[in-house]
Every structure is written in C-alpha cells, then in structure tokens.
Design a protein around this motif. Sequence first.
Motif, PDB file in Angstrom:
ATOM      1  N   ASP A 101      -0.027  -2.753  -9.182  1.00  0.00           N
ATOM      2  CA  ASP A 101      -1.022  -2.946  -8.066  1.00  0.00           C
ATOM      3  C   ASP A 101      -0.901  -2.026  -6.975  1.00  0.00           C
ATOM      4  N   ASN A 102      -1.571  -1.109  -6.651  1.00  0.00           N
ATOM      5  CA  ASN A 102      -1.284  -0.196  -5.681  1.00  0.00           C
ATOM      6  C   ASN A 102      -2.433  -0.297  -4.546  1.00  0.00           C
ATOM      7  N   GLY A 103      -2.848  -1.548  -4.562  1.00  0.00           N
ATOM      8  CA  GLY A 103      -4.161  -1.885  -3.687  1.00  0.00           C
ATOM      9  C   GLY A 103      -5.457  -1.606  -4.018  1.00  0.00           C
ATOM     10  N   THR A 104      -5.876  -0.315  -4.024  1.00  0.00           N
ATOM     11  CA  THR A 104      -7.476   0.336  -4.595  1.00  0.00           C
ATOM     12  C   THR A 104      -7.437   0.676  -5.876  1.00  0.00           C
ATOM     13  N   VAL A 105      -5.982   1.063  -6.346  1.00  0.00           N
ATOM     14  CA  VAL A 105      -5.998   1.389  -7.629  1.00  0.00           C
ATOM     15  C   VAL A 105      -4.867   0.475  -8.363  1.00  0.00           C
ATOM     16  N   LEU A 106      -5.593   0.168  -9.558  1.00  0.00           N
ATOM     17  CA  LEU A 106      -4.678  -0.598 -10.565  1.00  0.00           C
ATOM     18  C   LEU A 106      -4.369  -0.015 -11.768  1.00  0.00           C
ATOM     19  N   THR A 107      -3.353  -0.277 -12.522  1.00  0.00           N
ATOM     20  CA  THR A 107      -3.216   0.169 -13.928  1.00  0.00           C
ATOM     21  C   THR A 107      -2.710  -0.924 -14.651  1.00  0.00           C
ATOM     22  N   SER A 108      -2.876  -0.959 -16.074  1.00  0.00           N
ATOM     23  CA  SER A 108      -2.309  -1.968 -16.942  1.00  0.00           C
ATOM     24  C   SER A 108      -1.564  -1.388 -17.912  1.00  0.00           C
ATOM     25  N   ALA A 109      -0.685  -2.140 -18.873  1.00  0.00           N
ATOM     26  CA  ALA A 109      -0.408  -1.325 -19.869  1.00  0.00           C
ATOM     27  C   ALA A 109      -1.526  -2.155 -21.011  1.00  0.00           C
ATOM     28  N   GLY A 110      -1.391  -2.186 -22.273  1.00  0.00           N
ATOM     29  CA  GLY A 110      -2.226  -2.272 -23.307  1.00  0.00           C
ATOM     30  C   GLY A 110      -2.461  -3.840 -23.809  1.00  0.00           C
ATOM     31  N   LEU A 123      -3.877  -8.187 -16.129  1.00  0.00           N
ATOM     32  CA  LEU A 123      -4.445  -7.489 -14.579  1.00  0.00           C
ATOM     33  C   LEU A 123      -5.659  -8.237 -14.422  1.00  0.00           C
ATOM     34  N   CYS A 124      -6.460  -8.597 -15.375  1.00  0.00           N
ATOM     35  CA  CYS A 124      -7.989  -9.051 -14.984  1.00  0.00           C
ATOM     36  C   CYS A 124      -7.695 -10.386 -14.168  1.00  0.00           C
ATOM     37  N   LEU A 125      -6.843 -11.049 -14.784  1.00  0.00           N
ATOM     38  CA  LEU A 125      -6.561 -12.483 -14.040  1.00  0.00           C
ATOM     39  C   LEU A 125      -5.752 -12.315 -12.882  1.00  0.00           C
ATOM     40  N   HIS A 126      -5.012 -10.973 -12.686  1.00  0.00           N
ATOM     41  CA  HIS A 126      -4.712 -10.743 -11.345  1.00  0.00           C
ATOM     42  C   HIS A 126      -5.615 -10.369 -10.269  1.00  0.00           C
ATOM     43  N   LEU A 127      -6.604  -9.552 -10.820  1.00  0.00           N
ATOM     44  CA  LEU A 127      -7.696  -9.458  -9.863  1.00  0.00           C
ATOM     45  C   LEU A 127      -8.585 -10.623  -9.483  1.00  0.00           C
ATOM     46  N   VAL A 128      -8.884 -11.635 -10.507  1.00  0.00           N
ATOM     47  CA  VAL A 128      -9.226 -12.739 -10.179  1.00  0.00           C
ATOM     48  C   VAL A 128      -8.736 -13.478  -9.170  1.00  0.00           C
ATOM     49  N   ARG A 129      -7.279 -13.718  -9.340  1.00  0.00           N
ATOM     50  CA  ARG A 129      -6.490 -14.346  -8.492  1.00  0.00           C
ATOM     51  C   ARG A 129      -6.560 -13.606  -7.136  1.00  0.00           C
ATOM     52  N   SER A 130      -6.805 -12.347  -7.076  1.00  0.00           N
ATOM     53  CA  SER A 130      -6.811 -11.738  -5.678  1.00  0.00           C
ATOM     54  C   SER A 130      -8.169 -11.969  -5.132  1.00  0.00           C
ATOM     55  N   ASP A 131      -9.228 -12.182  -5.822  1.00  0.00           N
ATOM     56  CA  ASP A 131     -10.493 -12.367  -5.259  1.00  0.00           C
ATOM     57  C   ASP A 131     -10.862 -14.004  -4.951  1.00  0.00           C
ATOM     58  N   TYR A 132     -10.355 -14.717  -5.849  1.00  0.00           N
ATOM     59  CA  TYR A 132     -10.889 -16.258  -5.764  1.00  0.00           C
ATOM     60  C   TYR A 132      -9.576 -17.125  -5.758  1.00  0.00           C
TER      61      TYR A 132
END
Length: 320
Positions: free
Chosen positions: A151-160, A167-176
């Motif tokens: 997670d670089n803030g505005t740019v995020l990458t995940s493995a496979g 990563l998707c759950l991390h984004l949800v955690r960041s938002d909600y």
Amino acid sequence: MTRTLSDMPTVALAATDGMLHFELALAHEVFGTAGVVEPWYDFAVCGEGPVRLGRFHLVPDHGLDQLVHTDLVIVPGWTDVDVEPPAALVEAVRAAHAAGARVASLCTGAFVLAAAGLLDGRRATTHWAHTTELAARYPRVQVDPDVLYVDNGTVLTSAGKAAAMDLCLHLVRSDYGSAVANTLARRLVVPPHRAGGQAQFVTTPVPASDTHPLTALLPWITEHLDHPFTVEDLARQANLSTRTLTRHFHAATGTTPLQWLLTHRVRLAQHLLETTDKTIESIAAATGLGTPTTLRRHFTRTLGIPPDTYRRTFRPRPTA
C-alpha cells in the motif's frame, strides 16, 4: 458515472480481453455486491466494448474514459504477461491516478500500473511467479516478491489469487473500518486480515496437528494480548528455545514473533476503538501496549493515523 450518495465511494473495475476470471470476479464480489453497511460502494465495470474472458463475455457499464471520475480503480491481472498491456487501458489508468483516484492492481495487473509509470520509484508486488519479469521489464520499480500486498497510499499492488482478496479487504478496512471489514470477511468465509508484509507462500506451513508448537501457542497469545510478552516469554510458553520459536514463526507466518504480536495488538486496538467507549489508556492496557504514548506510536506507524482520528472516522454514529 456519478455518485448516488455524496459519501459513497465510487469504484471502477477496469476490464479488457484476456483478464483473469478469479481476480475480476473477486473484486466484483467485494465492491459490486450489497455490502454489510449502507451506503456501500457505487460500483461499475469499465471497458472498451464487450470483453472476452476465455469462454465468458462481459458487457461493461461504461467506457475506460470514465475511470477519471472514480475514487478507486481496480485493475485485475491477465493470463499473458508477455504481451504489452493495452495502450487504452494504460492511458486511462494513468489519467485516473492523475485525477486523484486510488489505483489498485490484483495479481499481474501490476504490469498495467508499471506501464503507466505509477510504480516508478515505488515498492510493488505481483504474483511470485512473475516478480522477476516485472523487475526486468520495469527496472525503476522496487519489486518485492515476498509480500502479499503493498500500500503506497494512492497506488496499491497485490500478489495473486488469495492475496488479491487480502488487498480488497484492506481497502474496505481503510474506507469503512476494521469491524465492517471483519464482518465482510466472515460473510465471504475468508481470514479477516493478513498483513501485507506476510510472505506470499511458506515452504513449511503449520501442520494440521495438535503436536505442532504453534498450534496451541497462537490462540493462546491472542487470548492474552494484555500481557507484555517478550520473545523469551513466548518461547517458554511453547517450551522452545527462542531461536527455534523464531524459526517456526517465520516458516508459518513469514514474520517474526514480535511483529506478529504487534500486528494483533493493533488489530485489537482497532476493534476496541470502533466498538467501545474505552479510553486510550484502557485500550493501551488491554492490548498489552502499556501506555497511551506507545499505543499512539505503533498505531500511527502501522495505520498512518492516530487512534483518536481513527475512532472519529470509523466509530458508528448513533442513529436517531
């Protein structure tokens, strides 16, 4: 594509021919179906005309030009990384980021972000089988082959595969917030949180055996997080030397005992901040971090915001 509610984040899933079914469907399941709270995400699939996904065809809601109007762009991977990413997709992703969107790649979608120049000078990851190719093709990218996501803030990458869900759950955690992400994880029947720095794969996973030293130790630690453990304390509890304990931890989790412990302390602090009225002093004691100063330091370093700000952001507002 416009918001239906002012506080509903907009998410666009960028789709092109040949993308991976699993990552695309995974992102759709997390962001495009009914969420565990309302409002959820305002979700759309964006692509240039009908998209071929092996035997399947997908009709996008909007063209790629709509990515610039989105808060979050998800770029799944595709099967043939030897082929250069479509120029239209690369340009649309670059324009979306320039317009202020967060851009997240799943698996080999990192090749799109790299082609757009978004990973230059940044840490990034992709599926472990393709990290060497990513580093060779884009030498300005700091490729880390040993993590689940970056997670670089505005740019995020995940493995496979499973790491894409992390990563998707991390984004949800960041938002909600943590409580919402955990509820969603339970509904999806997946682990609620794996830290991004955890290894993509381990050569010696914890056996499904009651005799393995970590089988009993890990649950015991999570039940006693209020104790100020040292590595020596954990080794004594597991009846191991500190060196053997550290070796078992790294093989099973990809990290050290103290880092694993700190991650779980911060997760507990998130939960208490969201769901209780406990003071910072009480939470510091309950998580084993000792003092409010120590709690604030580790919490802020891990999540990027102090505990008080986190509570104001993610504590559910009382309803009338």
